[in-house]
Motif scaffolding. Structure first.
Motif, short mmCIF file in Angstrom:
data_model
loop_
_atom_site.label_atom_id
_atom_site.label_comp_id
_atom_site.label_asym_id
_atom_site.label_seq_id
_atom_site.Cartn_x
_atom_site.Cartn_y
_atom_site.Cartn_z
N GLU A 168 20.33 -20.95 -14.72
CA GLU A 168 20.57 -19.54 -14.96
C GLU A 168 21.80 -19.32 -15.83
O GLU A 168 21.90 -18.32 -16.55
CB GLU A 168 20.74 -18.79 -13.63
N ALA A 169 22.74 -20.27 -15.75
CA ALA A 169 23.96 -20.16 -16.56
C ALA A 169 23.77 -20.71 -17.96
O ALA A 169 24.71 -20.74 -18.75
CB ALA A 169 25.10 -20.90 -15.86
N GLY A 170 22.55 -21.14 -18.27
CA GLY A 170 22.27 -21.64 -19.60
C GLY A 170 22.62 -23.09 -19.80
O GLY A 170 22.62 -23.59 -20.93
N LYS A 171 22.95 -23.80 -18.70
CA LYS A 171 23.27 -25.21 -18.80
C LYS A 171 22.05 -26.03 -18.40
O LYS A 171 21.26 -25.61 -17.54
CB LYS A 171 24.44 -25.56 -17.88
N PRO A 172 21.84 -27.19 -19.02
CA PRO A 172 20.68 -28.00 -18.65
C PRO A 172 20.78 -28.49 -17.22
O PRO A 172 21.85 -28.89 -16.76
CB PRO A 172 20.74 -29.17 -19.65
N GLY A 173 19.70 -28.44 -16.52
CA GLY A 173 19.67 -28.90 -15.14
C GLY A 173 18.31 -29.49 -14.81
O GLY A 173 17.38 -29.43 -15.61
N MET A 174 18.22 -30.05 -13.62
CA MET A 174 16.98 -30.69 -13.22
C MET A 174 15.94 -29.66 -12.80
O MET A 174 16.28 -28.60 -12.27
CB MET A 174 17.24 -31.67 -12.07
N SER A 175 14.66 -30.00 -12.99
CA SER A 175 13.58 -29.16 -12.50
C SER A 175 13.49 -29.31 -10.99
O SER A 175 14.12 -30.19 -10.39
CB SER A 175 12.26 -29.58 -13.14
N ASP A 176 12.66 -28.46 -10.36
CA ASP A 176 12.52 -28.53 -8.90
C ASP A 176 12.01 -29.90 -8.47
O ASP A 176 12.48 -30.47 -7.47
CB ASP A 176 11.57 -27.44 -8.42
N ASP A 177 11.03 -30.45 -9.20
CA ASP A 177 10.49 -31.77 -8.85
C ASP A 177 11.54 -32.86 -9.05
O ASP A 177 11.63 -33.80 -8.24
CB ASP A 177 9.25 -32.08 -9.70
N GLU A 178 12.34 -32.70 -10.10
CA GLU A 178 13.39 -33.69 -10.33
C GLU A 178 14.46 -33.62 -9.24
O GLU A 178 15.01 -34.65 -8.83
CB GLU A 178 14.01 -33.46 -11.71
#
Length: 439
Positions: free
Chosen positions: A382-392
């Motif tokens: 939400e902050a525009g930073k790359p993050g893991m998907s729910d599955d990841e």
């Protein structure tokens, strides 16, 4: 209790002119002594400016600090919660527009005395009454830090401040005083290293952020580090995974074996020698968002600098204090833990032996780590930073659960590796990350 008659009058909080910010600069809050505080940043860690200097780096919120993120669900009902996410804003008190929920010192005194940590930190009602000015001062400063309305706190906010952060800080102050009393006046006093062992997502980074702020606000220099700072570089982690192709626990950062222990020894040794003015060092930092959430060590040019003399070092991590177990005991939990358990043997000398006081945050069910971690990754996205998907996230947390299941029972029953029970504070929290009675 005769001392309590002073609480019969409604509490009139002291509002200093410097707290009423009329400056239009959204990047800084100006104290009356020209101390500048830049509160929000995307940095992994944070530093807080002492009121004696205007050249230090400003305080910065830890990552994932949002109403949906790790450790901050208690902010959800705040009138300022929406505006606190990842943005720079001036620190200022918010004057109430509704009747104050915390309407008098008497009410607050009774609320403080109902807290679950009071006995644990050696506080009686009489001691609270004697130190009520400290409680009010620390609580007011934390409300300012987190942009909460100190006169109209929701129950979760009031609990987080007065049942959790302030009591823990008072305990830390006691530990620092005991530590320093062991040295003579002419001796250099090394900083006290306080370890925080707590599962991922339970709010330990925000707790350390609050404690760091209070230490610096009271004129004591502090350094904060995390076991995350000592993860292998992305290249090193890839090599570790390649060397253990059949072990899912070592394919990503986290478990014992995925840390640069030489770096941690170098860092912690140097920190304990920061006893005088003019001594400076840079603290390593890790960027969890790099490589789509797989992470990498931050560029050394971005590492924050600390200057002595340090009073305290706050060291936090999800597996601090874990003790190696008999091989058969870990293999029952997960056969892949055998090599992790072997790796763990080197961690006492690299981490735990430096820690003289411990705070263990205890949870009932390690499975709640998944939900907390998911909240943190959602906040990053939400902050525009790359993050893991729910599955990841689900896959990522699954690599930690075997260690939690194997080592947490011993941590909770025996304390951290090498710890002194006289300098150990155990705090059990619920699924909302608030302390509860029970340990």
């Amino acid at each position: 209790m005769a001392t309590l008659n002073v609480f019969s009058q409604p509490w009139q909080p002291t509002i200093y002119p410097s707290f009423c910010c009329s400056n239009t600069n959204n990047n800084a809050y100006h104290h009356s002594n020209n101390c500048k505080l830049n509160l929000f940043s995307n940095s992994h860690h944070f530093s807080v400016l002492s009121t004696q200097s205007s050249s230090s780096k400003p305080p910065q919120l830890p990552p994932h600090f949002s109403k949906s993120g790790s450790g901050s669900s208690w902010l959800q009902n705040s009138s300022t919660a929406d505006s606190i996410e990842y943005r720079k804003r001036p620190l200022c008190c918010v004057f109430p527009t509704k009747p104050a929920q915390v309407s008098s010192v008497q009410d607050l005194f009774e609320f403080i005395c109902s807290g679950p940590l009071l006995d644990k930190i050696g506080m009686t009602q009489e001691k609270v009454a004697e130190s009520i000015d400290k409680w009010l001062s620390y609580g007011r400063n934390l409300c300012t830090l987190f942009q909460l309305n100190e006169l109209y706190l929701t129950e979760p906010q009031k609990a987080r401040v007065y049942h959790y952060y302030v009591p823990v800080f008072l305990w830390c102050e006691q530990e620092v005083a005991l530590h320093r009393s062991k040295f003579k006046d002419e001796e250099d006093i090394p900083p006290l290293v306080i370890g925080f062992s707590a599962p991922q997502g339970c709010g330990k980074t925000t707790l350390v952020f609050a404690l760091d702020y209070l230490f610096r606000l009271t004129g004591r220099k502090c350094a904060t580090i995390s076991i995350d700072d000592f993860y292998l570089t992305a290249e090193g982690q890839n090599k570790l995974g390649e060397a253990n192709p059949g072990n899912a626990l070592l394919q990503l950062r986290g478990n014992a074996g995925s840390h640069d222990l030489a770096l941690s020894v170098e860092t912690l040794t140097a920190l304990t020698k920061m006893t005088r003015e003019g001594i400076k060092m840079k603290l390593p930092r890790y960027d969890k968002s790099a490589f789509s959430g797989r992470g990498d060590r931050s560029d050394p040019s971005t590492w924050p600098e600390v200057e002595g003399p340090l009073t305290v070092v706050l060291f936090e991590g999800w597996m601090l204090g874990f003790k190696p177990l008999p091989v058969e005991a870990v293999k029952v939990v997960d056969p892949q833990l055998e090599i992790v358990n072997k790796n763990l043997e080197a961690y006492y000398d690299a981490w735990d032996k430096y820690i003289k006081s411990w705070i263990v945050i205890k949870i009932k069910d390690p499975n709640c780590v998944y939900q907390w971690r998911l909240q943190a990754e959602i906040a990053m996205r939400e902050a525009g930073k790359p993050g893991m998907s729910d599955d990841e996230v689900r896959d990522f947390v699954s690599r930690y659960l075997p260690a939690y299941n194997a080592y947490l029972p011993t941590l909770y029953s025996q304390g951290p590796n090498g710890s002194d029970p006289q300098h150990l504070l155990t705090i059990e929290i619920d699924e909302k990350r608030n302390p509860i009675l029970g340990v």
